[in-house]
Write an enzyme that holds these catalytic residues in place. Structure first.
Site, short mmCIF file in Angstrom:
data_model
loop_
_atom_site.label_atom_id
_atom_site.label_comp_id
_atom_site.label_asym_id
_atom_site.label_seq_id
_atom_site.Cartn_x
_atom_site.Cartn_y
_atom_site.Cartn_z
N CYS A 185 10.90 0.17 3.94
CA CYS A 185 10.52 0.40 2.54
C CYS A 185 11.71 0.91 1.72
O CYS A 185 12.04 0.35 0.67
CB CYS A 185 9.35 1.38 2.45
SG CYS A 185 7.77 0.69 2.97
N HIS A 196 4.55 3.56 -2.77
CA HIS A 196 3.94 3.67 -1.45
C HIS A 196 2.43 3.87 -1.60
O HIS A 196 1.99 4.58 -2.52
CB HIS A 196 4.53 4.85 -0.67
CG HIS A 196 5.65 4.47 0.24
ND1 HIS A 196 6.91 5.02 0.14
CD2 HIS A 196 5.69 3.59 1.28
CE1 HIS A 196 7.68 4.50 1.09
NE2 HIS A 196 6.97 3.63 1.79
N GLU A 209 7.76 6.16 -6.21
CA GLU A 209 9.01 6.69 -5.67
C GLU A 209 10.06 6.89 -6.75
O GLU A 209 10.24 6.06 -7.64
CB GLU A 209 9.55 5.76 -4.59
CG GLU A 209 8.63 5.57 -3.39
CD GLU A 209 8.44 6.84 -2.57
OE1 GLU A 209 9.21 7.81 -2.77
OE2 GLU A 209 7.52 6.87 -1.73
#
Length: 216
Positions: free
Chosen positions: A143, A168, A80
């Site tokens: 998350c 992720h 991310e």
């Protein structure tokens, strides 16, 4: 010896397992260069998850923190780029909370970027034979909540030298078997990808400059 903190989540949304916890705990105690990996589980609960990872940072004083979470439906490991300051939960968390359009940190920055070499990590994960890509959104559930809370916490550290980010990961095959048509990756592949990501994050400060964006 330096410490790398890896966190995974407890199961949520009626899943019996969470691949993020299964993958990170397989690396608990493993040495990568001059660092040792410490794996810990986070609750899938707004607020409590940030409190837990903050306490872990305070106690363990890691050089590096990578939070890991499940992203059912994704086919690759997703490193991310950015966490945004909003909770907008499609489902309730494990404590029954479902915040909608709520700031994670009131008055906080709109977003934080990961302080990891995300493109170099993806490059080296792929070189290890693991499907991986840069992701431009960590969602708006727990998350992203943890990712933002972690980066906000690290931005307040006196020395400012602890780096952090979020990855992720897809379903495990046994989960995908209950969700026909959904992609998955084997646990050994996820572990290999995390190992490569940690090694690169430890050894690399300046990220590589190469295409990693998306059209939409």
């Amino acid at each position: 010896m330096r410490t790398v903190l890896l966190t995974g989540f407890e199961p949520f949304e009626n899943e019996p397992i969470n691949p993020s916890w299964e993958a990170v705990r397989a690396l608990d105690g493993e040495r990568v260069g001059d660092a040792v990996i410490v794996a810990r589980q986070l609750p899938c609960v707004f607020g409590a998850a940030i409190d837990t990872i903050g306490e872990l940072v305070d106690v363990l004083r890691p050089a590096l923190v990578i939070a890991v979470g499940q992203a059912g439906g994704r086919a690759e490991m997703s490193v991310e780029r950015v966490a945004i300051n909003v909770d907008d939960a499609r489902i309730a968390d494990n404590a029954g909370a479902q915040p909608i359009d709520t700031a994670i940190v009131a008055g906080g920055p709109a977003a934080y970027f990961a302080t990891l070499p995300i493109k170099a990590m993806v490059r080296d994960m792929r070189a290890a034979g693991v499907p991986a890509s840069v992701s431009q959104t960590a969602g708006t559930f727990v998350c992203n909540h943890v990712f933002y809370g972690l980066m906000h916490r690290l931005s307040q550290q006196p020395d400012g030298d602890v780096r952090g980010g979020f990855i992720h990961i897809p379903y495990l095959p046994e989960q995908a078997a209950r969700h026909p048509g959904q992609p998955s990756l084997a646990q050994e592949t996820l572990v290999k990808g995390l190992r490569a990501a940690v090694a690169t994050a430890l050894s690399t400060r300046a990220d590589v400059r190469e295409q990693g964006g998306q059209l939409h």
